[in-house]
Structures are given as structure tokens and as C-alpha cells.
Motif scaffolding. Structure first.
Motif, PDB file in Angstrom:
ATOM      1  N   LEU A 326      33.898  39.125  30.658  1.00 37.92           N
ATOM      2  CA  LEU A 326      35.068  39.798  31.040  1.00 37.92           C
ATOM      3  C   LEU A 326      35.497  41.058  30.423  1.00 37.92           C
ATOM      4  CD1 LEU A 326      37.804  37.005  31.658  1.00 37.92           C
ATOM      5  CD2 LEU A 326      36.702  38.366  33.337  1.00 37.92           C
ATOM      6  N   LYS A 327      35.028  41.168  29.083  1.00 34.91           N
ATOM      7  CA  LYS A 327      35.442  42.370  28.133  1.00 34.91           C
ATOM      8  C   LYS A 327      34.460  43.408  28.553  1.00 34.91           C
ATOM      9  CE  LYS A 327      35.183  43.701  23.287  1.00 34.91           C
ATOM     10  NZ  LYS A 327      36.485  44.032  22.838  1.00 34.91           N
ATOM     11  N   TYR A 328      33.132  42.976  28.867  1.00 41.68           N
ATOM     12  CA  TYR A 328      32.203  44.369  29.142  1.00 41.68           C
ATOM     13  C   TYR A 328      32.027  44.481  30.647  1.00 41.68           C
ATOM     14  CZ  TYR A 328      31.583  43.919  24.057  1.00 41.68           C
ATOM     15  OH  TYR A 328      31.774  43.875  22.926  1.00 41.68           O
ATOM     16  N   ALA A 329      32.937  43.893  31.332  1.00 43.86           N
ATOM     17  CA  ALA A 329      32.851  44.377  32.932  1.00 43.86           C
ATOM     18  C   ALA A 329      33.629  45.568  32.967  1.00 43.86           C
ATOM     19  CB  ALA A 329      33.539  43.137  33.658  1.00 43.86           C
ATOM     20  N   LYS A 330      33.237  46.381  34.248  1.00 44.73           N
ATOM     21  CA  LYS A 330      33.973  47.575  34.537  1.00 44.73           C
ATOM     22  C   LYS A 330      35.164  47.113  35.540  1.00 44.73           C
ATOM     23  CE  LYS A 330      30.614  51.429  34.164  1.00 44.73           C
ATOM     24  NZ  LYS A 330      29.373  50.808  34.388  1.00 44.73           N
ATOM     25  N   LYS A 331      34.708  46.154  36.296  1.00 45.23           N
ATOM     26  CA  LYS A 331      35.659  45.819  37.387  1.00 45.23           C
ATOM     27  C   LYS A 331      35.841  44.276  37.602  1.00 45.23           C
ATOM     28  CE  LYS A 331      36.598  46.726  42.291  1.00 45.23           C
ATOM     29  NZ  LYS A 331      36.182  47.493  43.539  1.00 45.23           N
ATOM     30  N   VAL A 332      37.113  43.835  37.317  1.00 39.69           N
ATOM     31  CA  VAL A 332      37.228  42.165  37.368  1.00 39.69           C
ATOM     32  C   VAL A 332      38.251  42.206  38.745  1.00 39.69           C
ATOM     33  CG1 VAL A 332      38.262  40.329  36.563  1.00 39.69           C
ATOM     34  CG2 VAL A 332      36.938  42.070  35.011  1.00 39.69           C
ATOM     35  N   THR A 404      30.653  45.483  44.523  1.00 46.90           N
ATOM     36  CA  THR A 404      30.950  46.458  43.511  1.00 46.90           C
ATOM     37  C   THR A 404      31.575  45.873  42.188  1.00 46.90           C
ATOM     38  OG1 THR A 404      32.887  47.744  44.187  1.00 46.90           O
ATOM     39  CG2 THR A 404      30.547  48.466  44.699  1.00 46.90           C
ATOM     40  N   THR A 405      31.970  44.394  42.337  1.00 41.08           N
ATOM     41  CA  THR A 405      32.703  43.993  41.453  1.00 41.08           C
ATOM     42  C   THR A 405      31.665  43.412  40.217  1.00 41.08           C
ATOM     43  OG1 THR A 405      34.416  43.476  42.808  1.00 41.08           O
ATOM     44  CG2 THR A 405      34.562  42.009  40.963  1.00 41.08           C
ATOM     45  N   ASP A 406      31.965  43.329  39.098  1.00 39.26           N
ATOM     46  CA  ASP A 406      31.277  42.934  37.891  1.00 39.26           C
ATOM     47  C   ASP A 406      31.385  41.297  37.792  1.00 39.26           C
ATOM     48  OD1 ASP A 406      29.964  45.298  37.157  1.00 39.26           O
ATOM     49  OD2 ASP A 406      31.762  45.987  36.329  1.00 39.26           O
ATOM     50  N   VAL A 407      32.537  41.044  37.752  1.00 40.56           N
ATOM     51  CA  VAL A 407      33.155  39.700  37.381  1.00 40.56           C
ATOM     52  C   VAL A 407      34.283  39.177  38.320  1.00 40.56           C
ATOM     53  CG1 VAL A 407      33.665  37.858  35.586  1.00 40.56           C
ATOM     54  CG2 VAL A 407      32.442  39.873  34.860  1.00 40.56           C
ATOM     55  N   VAL A 408      33.935  37.992  39.029  1.00 35.83           N
ATOM     56  CA  VAL A 408      35.325  37.688  39.761  1.00 35.83           C
ATOM     57  C   VAL A 408      35.750  36.277  38.947  1.00 35.83           C
ATOM     58  CG1 VAL A 408      36.012  36.413  41.908  1.00 35.83           C
ATOM     59  CG2 VAL A 408      34.258  38.186  41.838  1.00 35.83           C
ATOM     60  N   LEU A 409      37.106  36.138  38.715  1.00 37.62           N
ATOM     61  CA  LEU A 409      37.665  35.182  38.003  1.00 37.62           C
ATOM     62  C   LEU A 409      38.329  34.295  39.190  1.00 37.62           C
ATOM     63  CD1 LEU A 409      38.326  33.787  35.288  1.00 37.62           C
ATOM     64  CD2 LEU A 409      40.148  35.313  35.009  1.00 37.62           C
ATOM     65  N   VAL A 410      37.787  33.315  39.288  1.00 41.41           N
ATOM     66  CA  VAL A 410      38.628  32.352  40.472  1.00 41.41           C
ATOM     67  C   VAL A 410      39.335  31.348  39.672  1.00 41.41           C
ATOM     68  CG1 VAL A 410      38.143  30.666  42.264  1.00 41.41           C
ATOM     69  CG2 VAL A 410      36.631  32.584  42.229  1.00 41.41           C
ATOM     70  N   ILE A 411      40.465  31.304  39.913  1.00 46.44           N
ATOM     71  CA  ILE A 411      41.412  30.592  39.002  1.00 46.44           C
ATOM     72  C   ILE A 411      42.169  29.575  40.196  1.00 46.44           C
ATOM     73  CG2 ILE A 411      43.418  30.237  37.439  1.00 46.44           C
ATOM     74  CD1 ILE A 411      43.010  33.414  36.894  1.00 46.44           C
ATOM     75  N   GLY A 412      41.690  28.235  40.016  1.00 52.21           N
ATOM     76  CA  GLY A 412      42.440  27.208  40.708  1.00 52.21           C
ATOM     77  C   GLY A 412      42.339  27.346  42.186  1.00 52.21           C
ATOM     78  N   ALA A 413      41.431  27.989  42.498  1.00 57.20           N
ATOM     79  CA  ALA A 413      41.081  28.183  44.215  1.00 57.20           C
ATOM     80  C   ALA A 413      39.884  27.660  44.712  1.00 57.20           C
ATOM     81  CB  ALA A 413      41.244  29.620  44.688  1.00 57.20           C
ATOM     82  N   ASN A 414      39.748  27.090  45.551  1.00 59.65           N
ATOM     83  CA  ASN A 414      38.425  26.297  46.131  1.00 59.65           C
ATOM     84  C   ASN A 414      38.018  26.581  47.491  1.00 59.65           C
ATOM     85  OD1 ASN A 414      36.295  24.694  46.600  1.00 59.65           O
ATOM     86  ND2 ASN A 414      37.194  22.737  45.537  1.00 59.65           N
ATOM     87  N   ASP A 415      38.734  26.022  48.400  1.00 58.34           N
ATOM     88  CA  ASP A 415      38.350  26.169  49.961  1.00 58.34           C
ATOM     89  C   ASP A 415      38.402  27.594  50.392  1.00 58.34           C
ATOM     90  OD1 ASP A 415      38.060  23.444  49.805  1.00 58.34           O
ATOM     91  OD2 ASP A 415      40.065  23.296  50.636  1.00 58.34           O
ATOM     92  N   VAL A 416      39.156  28.535  49.900  1.00 58.80           N
ATOM     93  CA  VAL A 416      39.145  29.910  50.261  1.00 58.80           C
ATOM     94  C   VAL A 416      37.879  30.722  49.837  1.00 58.80           C
ATOM     95  CG1 VAL A 416      41.689  30.076  50.452  1.00 58.80           C
ATOM     96  CG2 VAL A 416      40.738  30.711  48.117  1.00 58.80           C
ATOM     97  N   VAL A 417      37.285  30.328  48.745  1.00 61.12           N
ATOM     98  CA  VAL A 417      36.114  30.819  48.310  1.00 61.12           C
ATOM     99  C   VAL A 417      34.819  29.969  48.551  1.00 61.12           C
ATOM    100  CG1 VAL A 417      37.121  32.363  46.493  1.00 61.12           C
ATOM    101  CG2 VAL A 417      36.108  30.030  45.889  1.00 61.12           C
TER     102      VAL A 417
END
Lengths: 489, 97
Positions: A326-332, A404-417
Motif C-alpha cells: 500500500l505504501k509504495y502504491a501511487k493509487k489505491v 491504472t490502479t496499483d493496489v485494490v484493497l477489498v474489505i469484507g466484500a465478496n460477490d460484488v468482485v
């Protein structure tokens, strides 16, 4: 107790009441209209509440029956108002934001029960005035027939709404599990026909006992339970919205019974608006209402994927690895789901967002139309923890950005992704619009375990090379991430 | 049937118009507001409390009194709880700058 005696004549009092009802009706229409825009919504709610208040007190002090008699039992009416206000206020103020959907369901059930009770009392009234011969009265003339039909309609819809709402409440609270009886659809249809048949035979005088109404009430309650029981927990918002419009219709029948226009207008408005809202919600999930009601989504569909489920190994990471990503990403982009709400982690996620922004990382939130438990629920939760409104991006707008996203943080989601919604036509969620998380360079999925989501299906996203699984409670893990990021400075 | 329609013209006109008004009010609402909207509509159908007040104010025998009292309490719960919950939800939206 004739409180307004002397000031106005009886006729004038009734005319004033009609004007009050007219104003109330206007506030309901205006309020509902204003609720449709973020800027005016809060005022709209207050305006409708004002209209409701004057209608209530106007009725108490000014209402007269055909004989010019004012209402009595005022001490009981005020007792009920005070008790109901105290309980309603405390419960509504204390409830957690995450529990809002079930709270709406609970209050909706109360309205349904109220409508059913009104029918019951009016029926008792009718029976006691019929000199023990309801049939003779019904045969005499159309008016009694009409009144009796309306009573039954209000009773049946109100009872179904009450029982159904309470089951929906229990499901969202996690106290009641999905349960499908063998031959459930046949039982439900049979029961429904029995309810309508018995009511009709009583109204028409073919089958007569004074207790028929109570039998029908009992069956309608049972129907409400059986109607909601098999529907999957994930579909509860749709069901609540539908039951909400049911209660509206029940209220409208009450208005018909008393020749009361404000009840009629309030009831029909909610009945029609609620039905449309239900359909809009279904559309957001790309499913038809019928499919929601009889699809048994999430109940029995899990079996299909056993043999051909996604295979492979899952890459688990610890908070320290995740925080470096996360820290070294440009876009989260953060994808919040119900898991975040359950863990009450909306405040920590905001803290994480601020921390990353201070490191120069661009952070956005991707909001799926049904994120949380209801459309708009997630926005409410994040707004509660002061997340900037402009950072909440709706699905259509964020989807092109994932590439164009470096890191996606999925928190407690499942079916929608779950990519299966796009690729696997045999999947129960096939066709549901999803967030294109798989296009991002890296994905971190925060999840309690490898258990399937609410729809009961596996998610192949978790097995992809680019996916890093961070197992644990959303709040604990987010707190750990925040701590890691802080210690790195 | 024709008698019924003729005798209840006002209601039938009102019914048809209100159905269209209801649909018109809800279309084009952003999905963000669906939950508060549902909750607000939930409070508005609490207008059924008017019926419970009337029935209570005319009740004579004990059982009707008891049932009426319960109806008033439940109706009030619907109204008060509905509006307060909606207001709390919308309060969240207001905080944004």
C-alpha cells in the motif's frame, strides 16, 4: 371530553380537520420528492414528519363520527402515543448504523400490525352491531359488503407485512437462518389461495362464522413467515422494500375504510413508490423480482459448484507485507463490503485512508450499488466516519480506473468482485454487474476465512496470482495496517 | 361492480393519480439515497396510526380497547422510529463539506 368546545362549531372543527389533512397530504408528497435529492433529503423528512404530527393531533381533537361525536378514551390514546414515542425514539437513537436495514424492517412490521389490528377491531364492531347475524347484514346492502372486503384486505396485507418484516429483521440480525421446506412453493401458493378463499367466502356469506377473521389473520401471519423464510439473507433489502410497499397498501385500505384522504394518499404513495423502489433495487443486482422471490438464491444454489470450483493455491500475506504494498502504491482503491460494516471498521478505514494520503498515495472508494446490505447503506456508513463524499465513486465511474490502479484493497466484500458474474453463465450471480477488481495490478483481499460469500459461491479471484489474501477480522487487520504504516515512518 | 366504481369515484381517481405521483417521485433517484428513501417512505405509511386513533377513540368494550391501545403504540413506533432513523441516516450525508 370535548376539548375544543365553544371555540368553533362542530362543522367548523371538521372543516379545519379536512384542511389539516390536505396540508399533511401535501407534506407527504413534497417530503418524498425532497428525499430524492441529497441536498434536500433531510428537510424533506422533517417536513413529512411535521405533516404527520398535525394529522395525528388534528384527528385526536377535531375528529367526529357521523353522529357528531368526538373521540373518547383520550387518556388511552395519549398513553399509547407517549409509550410508542418513548420506545421508538430510544430504539431509533441507539441502534448502530450497521443495523439500519433491520431497524427499518422492524418499524415497517409495526405499521403492518397496526393496520391488521384496526381491521380486527372494526370487524368486532361490525359483528356486535349485526345482532348476531352478519350474513343478513351483508345481504342487505353493498356498504357492509364493501367495508367487510376492505377489512379483510387490510388485515391480510397487514398481517403478511408484520410477520414477514419480523422474519426479515431476524435474518438480518442473524437470529434466523434461511430455511426451505420441501415443496415450499406449492405450500405457499396453497396457503395463499386458502386465505383469499376463506376471506371471500366470509365476505360473500357462503361460509359464516364470526371467528373467520381471526382464522384468516392466523393464516396470513403464517404465510408472511413462509413467504420470507426461504429467501436468502442477501436479498432481504429487496424483501423489506416490498413489505414496505405492502404496509403502504394496508394503510391505504384503512383510509378507504374511514373515508380518510390523508391515510389514503400516504398509503398509496408508499405503495407505489415502494414497489418501484423494489424493482429498481432488483435492477441494480440485474435480477428480476420474481427471481428474488422464488429463486431461493443462496439457499440451495451452493451445491452446483462443488466439482468444478476454482482450483489452485491461495497466497496469504501478513499485515506487514500488505502495508508495504500500500505504501509504495501511487493509487489505491478501497472496495468496502458488508464485512467492513459488521466489523465496525469504517472509522479505521478512514484513518488508513488519511495515512496513505499523507504519504502521497491517491485513495478512492469503489461503491457497488448493493454494497453493505442496501443500496446506499455503505455511503451512509462511510459518511458516518467522515470519509469525504467525493472519494466515494460509483461502480460505472470507477470500473475504467482499475486498469491504472496499483493496489485494490477489498474489505469484507465478496460477490460484488467475483469475476464469475461475467464469465460463468452457470453461476447464480451471472449477469450481476461487478467491480472489475481483477484489472488492477495487485489486489489485497481482507476476509475472515475462505468461506463463500452471501450468495454461497466460490470466488476465483482469490486464487489469482495477483491476489493477496489477508485473513482476519476487518477491524483488527485494518488497525494492524495502520500500526505498520505508522511504524515505517 | 359498476355500482361500486360509480359510488367510489373519488377514491378511484385518487388511487390512479397517486400511483403515478409515487412512481414519478421515485424515478431518477440516485442509488445512494435508496436506503434513506425506503426508510422515509416507511415512516410515511405510519399514517395508518390515524386509523388506530379513530378506532381507539370509538372503542367501547375491553378487548377492543386493549387491541386499540396496542395498535396506537405500534403505529406510533412506526411513525416516530421511522422518522428518527431516517433523520439519523441523512444526518450522515450532511456532514460532508
Amino acid at each position: 371530553m370535548d376539548l375544543s368546545n365553544g371555540l368553533w362549531s362542530k362543522k367548523e372543527q371538521m372543516n379545519i380537520l379536512y384542511v389539516i389533512y390536505l396540508i399533511s397530504s401535501l407534506t407527504f408528497i413534497l417530503g418524498l420528492k425532497m428525499l430524492g435529492s441529497p441536498k434536500t433529503a433531510r428537510r424533506g423528512n422533517l417536513i413529512a414528519a411535521f405533516g404527520m404530527t398535525i394529522a395525528i393531533f388534528g384527528t385526536i381533537f377535531l375528529y367526529q363520527d357521523e353522529g357528531g361525536m368526538h373521540l373518547h378514551n383520550l387518556e388511552f390514546i395519549f398513553g399509547g402515543l407517549v409509550l410508542g414515542t418513548a420506545i421508538g425514539w430510544i430504539v431509533a437513537k441507539k441502534v448502530q448504523m450497521t443495523a439500519m436495514p433491520q431497524m427499518v424492517s422492524f418499524f415497517n412490521g409495526m405499521g403492518g400490525a397496526c393496520a391488521a389490528l384496526i381491521s380486527m377491531i372494526e370487524y368486532r364492531h361490525l359483528v356486535s352491531h349485526s345482532d348476531g347475524d352478519l350474513i343478513a347484514m351483508v345481504e342487505q346492502g353493498g356498504e357492509v359488503l364493501t367495508r367487510l372486503s376492505i377489512m379483510y384486505a387490510g388485515l391480510i396485507i397487514g398481517s403478511i407485512s408484520f410477520a414477514g418484516s419480523i422474519i426479515a429483521y431476524g435474518k438480518l440480525e442473524g437470529k434466523i437462518k434461511d430455511k426451505v421446506l420441501p415443496g415450499q412453493q406449492v405450500i405457499n401458493i396453497g396457503l395463499f389461495l386458502a386465505i383469499v378463499g376463506l376471506a371471500l367466502s366470509n365476505v360473500m356469506g357462503w361460509l359464516h362464522t364470526d371467528t373467520m377473521l381471526y382464522i384468516v389473520a392466523g393464516l396470513a401471519l403464517l404465510y408472511g413467515v413462509l413467504f420470507v423464510m426461504p429467501i436468502g439473507g442477501a436479498d432481504m433489502p429487496v424483501v423489506i422494500s416490498l413489505l414496505n410497499s405492502f404496509t403502504g397498501v394496508a394503510a391505504a385500505f384503512g383510509g378507504f375504510l374511514y373515508d380518510n384522504k390523508v391515510m389514503l394518499i400516504g398509503g398509496i404513495l408508499v405503495g407505489s413508490a415502494g414497489t418501484l423502489l423494489t424493482i429498481v433495487m432488483c435492477d441494480a443486482m440485474n435480477r428480476s423480482l420474481l427471481n428474488v422471490l422464488i429463486g431461493n438464491f443462496g439457499g440451495s444454489s451452493a451445491g452446483g459448484g462443488d466439482g468444478e470450483g476454482p482450483q489452485g493455491t491461495v497466497k496469504a500475506v501478513n499485515p506487514s507485507d500488505a502495508s508495504i504494498l500500500l505504501k509504495y502504491a501511487k493509487k489505491v482503491v478501497i472496495v468496502p463490503g458488508y464485512g467492513l460494516a459488521v466489523a465496525q471498521a469504517q472509522h479505521v478505514v478512514h484513518e488508513l485512508e488519511e495515512l496513505l494520503e499523507s504519504e502521497g498515495v491517491e485513495v478512492k472508494y469503489a461503491i457497488h450499488p448493493v454494497a453493505g446490505r442496501m443500496p446506499g447503506h455503505m455511503n451512509v456508513l462511510l459518511a458516518e466516519s467522515n470519509v469525504d463524499y467525493d472519494k466515494l465513486i460509483e461502480m460505472e465511474d470507477i470500473n475504467p480506473e482499475f486498469a491504472t490502479t496499483d493496489v485494490v484493497l477489498v474489505i469484507g466484500a465478496n460477490d460484488v468482485v467475483n469475476p464469475a458474474a461475467k464469465t460463468d453463465s452457470s453461476s447464480p450471480i451471472y449477469g450481476m454487474p461487478i467491480l472489475d477488481v481483477e484489472n488492477a495490478r495487485q489486489t489485497i483481499v481482507m476476509k475472515r476465512s475462505m468461506n463463500a460469500g452471501y450468495a454461497g459461491i466460490e470466488n476465483e479471484l482469490f486464487y489469482r496470482d495477483k491476489t493477496n489474501m489477508l485473513f482476519g477480522d476487518a477491524k483488527k487487520m485494518l488497525t494492524a495496517l495502520v500500526a505498520e504504516l505508522k511504524s515505517m515512518n | 361492480m359498476i355500482d361500486f366504481i360509480a359510488n367510489n369515484q373519488n377514491f378511484i381517481y385518487l388511487l390512479i393519480l397517486m400511483i403515478f405521483v409515487g412512481i414519478e417521485l421515485i424515478s431518477h433517484v440516485p442509488s445512494v439515497l435508496h436506503t434513506p428513501l425506503m426508510s422515509g417512505a416507511n415512516a410515511i405509511h405510519g399514517v395508518v396510526i390515524i386509523g388506530s386513533i379513530i378506532v381507539m377513540g370509538q372503542a367501547e368494550e375491553t378487548i377492543s380497547l386493549i387491541l386499540g391501545f396496542i395498535a396506537v403504540v405500534l403505529g406510533t413506533l412506526n411513525v416516530v422510529g421511522g422518522f428518527v432513523v431516517t433523520d439519523r441516516m441523512l444526518e450522515m450525508f450532511k456532514k460532508r463539506k
